[in-house]
Enzyme design. Structure first.
Site, mmCIF file in Angstrom:
data_model
loop_
_atom_site.group_PDB
_atom_site.id
_atom_site.type_symbol
_atom_site.label_atom_id
_atom_site.label_comp_id
_atom_site.label_asym_id
_atom_site.label_seq_id
_atom_site.Cartn_x
_atom_site.Cartn_y
_atom_site.Cartn_z
ATOM 1 C CB CYS A 1 -9.950 -5.119 13.771
ATOM 2 S SG CYS A 1 -9.667 -4.428 12.612
ATOM 3 C CB CYS B 1 -7.615 -3.780 6.100
ATOM 4 S SG CYS B 1 -5.859 -2.613 5.535
ATOM 5 C CB SER C 1 -5.476 0.376 -1.445
ATOM 6 O OG SER C 1 -4.657 -0.450 -1.217
ATOM 7 C CD GLU D 1 -12.040 -9.325 3.306
ATOM 8 O OE1 GLU D 1 -11.557 -9.525 4.514
ATOM 9 O OE2 GLU D 1 -11.085 -8.756 2.834
ATOM 10 C CD GLU E 1 -3.171 0.608 1.521
ATOM 11 O OE1 GLU E 1 -3.341 -0.276 2.050
ATOM 12 O OE2 GLU E 1 -3.281 1.532 3.343
ATOM 13 C CD GLU F 1 -15.107 -9.240 -6.401
ATOM 14 O OE1 GLU F 1 -15.811 -9.593 -5.916
ATOM 15 O OE2 GLU F 1 -15.839 -8.206 -6.773
ATOM 16 C CD GLU G 1 -2.658 1.239 -4.675
ATOM 17 O OE1 GLU G 1 -2.766 0.653 -2.956
ATOM 18 O OE2 GLU G 1 -3.893 0.490 -5.168
ATOM 19 C CE LYS H 1 -10.980 -8.752 7.350
ATOM 20 N NZ LYS H 1 -10.146 -8.117 6.559
#
Lengths: 172, 586
Positions: free
Chosen positions: B505, B300, B320, B362, B280, B367, B283, B359
């Protein structure tokens, strides 16, 4: 407001919403907007409720909450023949509930629902002011007085006959 | 400041003006029973459990929503009040399933606890009970409307803290039910799967989709090589499952417990947090040099990413493209690690233990499936689920020895450790970006400006004579504030860190539930701070505190990934996002 969404609402309703947006607390005009949509389209569709939500900036969940809270709002289109059974005091004591039960049984739908073919819908009304004729059923603008449960089948057949006649007229 | 004097249960109180009777009572240790009240949310006054008697008033008043007034004489405990509260709870129970023994919230349920405390020992009423099927179509959040007591805490947290407004009360009276718009399934709605509804629900009307059965099965399958990774925030909260003080780091015990459960290897998601930072930061520097797609927004938090796709699709290019540390780890396990060990990636079963419900969503995103159509992450367990599994297995967690993670994907620098708290990703990025931008090594590793933001923090950092404008937001309502400024061009940011859950988190939707008797409430700031401090203490003790200093990261690049942002890194470690329908209302 999301500008990239193409709205399907009629222009006069969009205009009214824009007018509401110029006022203080535009979100407080939600019910007024929903009334206009129901007046125009006969019911509140999910697409229309979603559009109103985006235009007024009211979360869609809240729009649906309001639409389901108030009995006046319909979430399904009315049938071609909108059956309305008066459940006012006079009609009720004269047996309106058994007439309602008969309609529900004959059509296989619940109060507030519409048959799959879109022909009939059942709703209830409060006193319509002709208690002398109780119990009263109205179908669109037609009034049926002193209805007995045994007549429900005949009334439905009458309506189906009207529809057939219309169809023949359309095709000839 | 004006003070208000009143008498509560014979005790004189003098509190600042503007306090409610309930708050005044709390200040002198008179804990008036309550159910729908939450100190971080607006006052609802729905349950009426907190009614009190005020002398001179013709009716009982709800303590949560009545301001204390001068000279009030209040009684919180009279035989009539106790009876009334009992009746109210009995009426709630009458309309509630009787399955406490098999309910996931058994022991943590506020309704159950209240019923015990108020002395409800039998169910006297027997009326009609609401019946709804469990809405369990979602991969992450399950809605069980029969258990709902209409306290609206979920509705409030979803709108007031997260700004998602996915839930509302539909219909009226006995038929009232909390659902997304148009009674949609959770997965067909704007639900971002953050799981905060699960955290605040006093009963179990919202719970996470259970993955423990899948994991048990995989663990007992001799043909599967089952490995596990754990997120930073799990280790500082897992001890709460055994009543350890909040904020006790339990990394070693957790690793031992996972090995004893039968996992072949235990890896640290913090390692790939380091990797995320390197990718990152690279990037960001590329974008910064070319002055394009700024600000860069961290990616994230899967709840935040789903929020972005529903609510701010126009800002998708700014996010990102780095996968989350969990996904990076899973990908590496089925490529780099599989190659290293000579195992067919199809036989590797990757379990991720996360403080997060999103999560689970996710991991199931298309993807995140390989070209051969297997998921990179096979199952996601929440911290709660892991606690339960350890207990079910009969492991004496408190007396476990400490063990270390497996290598080469098990060593993290302090930068990866602090990923679990708000501001952590930003701080870790700054530690690396500073050196990459200036070419100089820095000893200034503590960016206190961005630490433990109460919801929203903005700062400017000087690097090499350039000013970097940064912003940190947690709780998506706060994110909205920043994103609106980005959209209007009011402020030019360079880096924005967004985490969906308040505090990051550590207070995720999958963290241990607080027990109603502990006088800690979900989203409690003190609780969040203790967990955050535990993460910073882990960071402070590390030899390496900058992600790019991680020797294993260096080795990973030289052996496998080549260099940050390389074509192979892009193929494996980066992803894409798509605008989602229905569109959210900002």
């Amino acid at each position: 407001m999301c500008t990239d969404i193409k709205y399907t609402l009629d222009s006069d309703i969009l205009e009214y919403i824009n007018e509401c947006l110029t006022k203080e607390h535009p979100e407080s005009y939600l019910i007024a907007v929903l009334h206009r949509i129901q007046e125009k389209y006969g019911f509140l569709s999910e697409i229309h409720m979603d559009e109103v939500a985006h235009l007024l900036g009211v979360p869609t969940a809240n729009v649906y909450g309001v639409s389901t809270f108030y009995h006046f709002f319909r979430l399904k289109p009315r049938g071609k023949f909108a059956i309305s059974i008066c459940l006012g005091t006079a009609c009720f004591v004269k047996g309106a509930d058994s007439i309602l039960a008969e309609f529900k049984k004959e059509l296989g739908i619940d109060l507030g629902d519409t048959t799959i073919d879109g022909l009939f819908s059942i709703e209830s009304s409060r006193c319509i002011g002709v208690c002398a004729l109780a119990p009263v059923v109205t179908i669109n603008d037609e009034v049926f007085s002193r209805v007995k449960p045994t007549q429900v089948g005949d009334i439905l057949n009458l309506m189906k006959g009207k529809r057939s006649a219309e169809k023949i007229a359309e095709n000839s | 400041m004006k003070y208000i004097n009143a008498i509560i249960d014979g005790i004189e109180v003098s509190v600042p003006e503007g306090m409610t009777i309930m708050q005044a009572g709390d200040s002198i240790g008179a804990h008036i029973p309550r159910l729908c009240y939450h100190p971080k949310l607006s006052t609802e006054g729905a349950c009426r459990i907190c009614v009190v008697e005020v002398e001179g008033w013709y009716k009982y008043l709800p303590a949560c929503s009545t301001l204390l007034q001068e000279g009030m004489v209040i009684r919180t405990n009279t035989p009539e009040l106790r009876q009334m509260r009992r009746d109210l709870v009995e009426l709630l129970l009458d309309n509630h399933p009787r399955g406490c023994l098999t309910c996931i919230k058994d022991g943590n349920c506020e309704l159950q606890n209240l019923s015990y405390k108020l002395g409800v020992r039998e169910r006297l009423f027997a009326g009609k009970r609401k019946r709804y099927p469990i809405e369990k179509s979602s991969v992450a959040v399950i809605r069980d409307a029969e258990k709902c007591i209409l306290c609206r805490q979920c509705v409030r947290v979803c709108s007031e803290i997260q700004g998602v407004h996915n839930l509302s009360q539909m219909f009226r009276g006995f038929n009232t039910v909390v659902t997304p718009a148009f009674l949609a399934n959770m997965d067909d709605s704007v639900c971002i799967k953050c799981g905060q509804c699960i955290n605040v629900c006093p009963t179990a009307a919202f719970i996470e989709q259970d993955s423990t059965e899948d994991v048990w099965q995989a663990l007992s399958d001799p043909n599967k090589f089952v490995v596990v990774q754990t997120a930073p925030a799990v280790r500082v909260a897992i001890g709460e499952g055994w009543k350890m003080p909040i904020g006790t780091p339990c990394t070693g015990k957790m690793v031992t417990a996972l090995r004893r459960l039968g996992f072949k290897a235990v890896f640290d998601t913090n390692f790939t947090a380091d990797l995320t930072i390197v990718e990152e930061a690279y990037e960001f520097i590329e974008r910064y040099k070319n002055n394009e797609k700024l600000p860069i927004i961290t990616s994230c938090s899967p709840g935040w990413i789903k929020f972005l796709e529903h609510f701010y699709p126009e800002l998708i290019p700014n996010a990102s493209t780095c996968k989350s540390p969990m996904q990076m780890m899973s990908v590496l396990l089925k490529t780099y690690y599989a190659e290293l060990k000579g195992i067919d990636p199809k036989d590797i079963y990757v379990v991720a233990v996360m403080p997060c419900v999103a999560k689970k969503f996710e991991a199931k995103r298309p993807e995140h499936y390989s070209e051969n159509n297997y998921p990179w992450t096979d199952a996601v367990l929440t911290t709660r689920e892991l606690i339960w599994m350890i207990k079910a297995y009969g492991i004496d967690f408190l007396n476990l020895p400490d063990e270390d993670f497996d290598q080469p994907l098990g060593y993290a620098t302090g930068a990866g450790d602090i990923f679990g708290t708000t501001g952590g990703v930003m701080e870790a990025t700054l530690r690396t970006a500073y050196e990459k931008l200036t070419g100089k090594s820095s000893d200034n590793l503590d960016y206190f400006d961005v630490r433990m933001a109460p919801g929203l923090k903005e700062a400017s950092v000087m690097i090499n004579g350039f000013v970097l404008n940064i912003a940190v937001a947690n709780g998506l309502n706060n994110a909205k504030t920043i994103l609106e400024k980005v959209k209007s061009g009011e402020k030019q940011y360079h880096i924005i860190e967004i985490m969906a859950c308040p505090g990051g988190c550590v207070a995720g939707g999958g963290q241990p539930l607080v027990h109603p008797e502990d006088y800690v409430y979900p989203l409690d700031e003190e609780m969040i701070k203790l967990r955050q401090k535990a993460l910073y203490s882990i960071d402070k003790d590390k030899i390496h505190r900058k992600a790019h200093d991680n020797p294993f990261i260096k080795k990973l690049y030289s052996d496998f990934l080549e260099y940050p942002g390389s074509p192979i890194a892009h193929k494996l470690l980066h992803t894409t996002y798509t605008p989602r329908i229905p569109r959210g209302i900002k």
